[in-house]
Enzyme design. Sequence first.
Site, PDB file in Angstrom:
ATOM      1  N   HIS A  17       0.585  -1.687   0.131  1.00  0.00           N
ATOM      2  CA  HIS A  17      -0.048   0.311  -0.075  1.00  0.00           C
ATOM      3  C   HIS A  17       0.759   1.338   0.176  1.00  0.00           C
ATOM      4  CE1 HIS A  17      -4.002  -1.867   0.475  1.00  0.00           C
ATOM      5  NE2 HIS A  17      -3.114  -2.830   1.042  1.00  0.00           N
ATOM      6  N   HIS A 106       0.551 -15.378   7.047  1.00  0.00           N
ATOM      7  CA  HIS A 106       0.975 -14.132   6.861  1.00  0.00           C
ATOM      8  C   HIS A 106       2.449 -14.524   7.779  1.00  0.00           C
ATOM      9  CE1 HIS A 106      -2.063 -12.710   4.144  1.00  0.00           C
ATOM     10  NE2 HIS A 106      -2.671 -13.211   4.777  1.00  0.00           N
ATOM     11  N   ASP A 359      -7.502 -13.774  -3.186  1.00  0.00           N
ATOM     12  CA  ASP A 359      -7.584 -13.091  -4.194  1.00  0.00           C
ATOM     13  C   ASP A 359      -8.480 -15.232  -3.782  1.00  0.00           C
ATOM     14  OD1 ASP A 359      -7.119 -13.124  -6.759  1.00  0.00           O
ATOM     15  OD2 ASP A 359      -5.624 -12.400  -5.857  1.00  0.00           O
TER      16      ASP A 359
END
Length: 400
Positions: A17, A106, A359
């Site tokens: 980001h 993650h 996704d």
Amino acid sequence: MSTFGSHFRVTTYGESHCRSVGCIVDGCPPGMELSEADIQPQMTRRRPGQSAIATPRDEKDRVEIQSGTEFGVTLGTPIGMRVLNENQRPKDYGNATMDMYPRPSHADWTYLEKYGVKASSGGGRSSARETIGRVAAGAIAEKYLGLAYGVEIVAFVSSVGREFLFPPTATHPTAATNPEFLALLATVDRATVDAHQPVRCPSGEAAARMERLVGEFRDRQDSIGGTVTCVVRNVPSGLGEPCFDKLEALLAHAMLSIPATKAFELGSGFGGCQIPGSVHNDPFVKAAAAPPPTNASGPPRPRLTTKTNNSGGIQGGITNGEPVYFTVGFKPPATIGQAQHTARYDEEDGVLEAKGRHDPCVVPRAVPIVESMAALVIMDAVLAQQARERARSLLPRAET
């Protein structure tokens, strides 16, 4: 680190980001025509928001060449490229609940352990947004390889979950012994792969099965993994640097550096471990045509090829002139919409409900990334071999 390659060096930058992502490419040969139009097709194939089974993040991923070319020709100097992040939504991640938890599977926890700080939104440097620089650089490498050697690189989705393009059988525990698979490797092209969107499997029937499966996982806010197979045709023989930079080792390094990867197979892969040597060995046969001379003063050397290609085009870490092919395994995307019981940063138990746009299956969008990393490996190996052959050509021919 963030640099890949020795002779064709690519350094990527950016987080999920931040304002832009991109790369610096050092070592591109001078004198090659190059513009954004050569790079954008692969960027567009990689970009998010392409279908109902992909993340809805709407990024156009328009690449801009910043340096290293003049009048559309490479100068031999570093090529800088960038892509603006136009559809950032860091607020999807920056809330009190998300800040309390390292997301399961993650890189939040491992980055914090390594650096003592992590990006507050998205995956930061571990995000798939980082692969934009790889794809841009790979497009440059691929153009050179195509012009200089006629190299063709095509990847496709070969499985999603338990839906396979070529399921393993008792007769063919590895696709490498399946004549249909070998015929596909010899002929498949990107137009055929992309004709079966959104999955990018070159069989309409298999693609439909895979798409239904991804849709089922998406609808129940879950995710699923799969595999991507890649073939590189017209690869020059003699590429690879034993002992520690064997070409398959470099390919494995490149592929397993892609986010969400979990496995790498060359040629017959794990299925090849289930067949005897009498079946697995690749006998040599005389090639149909001899190659051009290795240098101006020497005669063409006799050239052999192999009757089969269970080796995946590489033997002893060096390409043998046959197509190089391999398969890369991708795990299910870690972010899912279901509530997950997990520990917080303060070590207390809790329930995390993840936010953001992700996704349900990454393999369709991974196809151009796998192709790009293959191009970077082959390009680096080509430049290393060119240097060796040039050095050898300056010596008087030795009597043998």
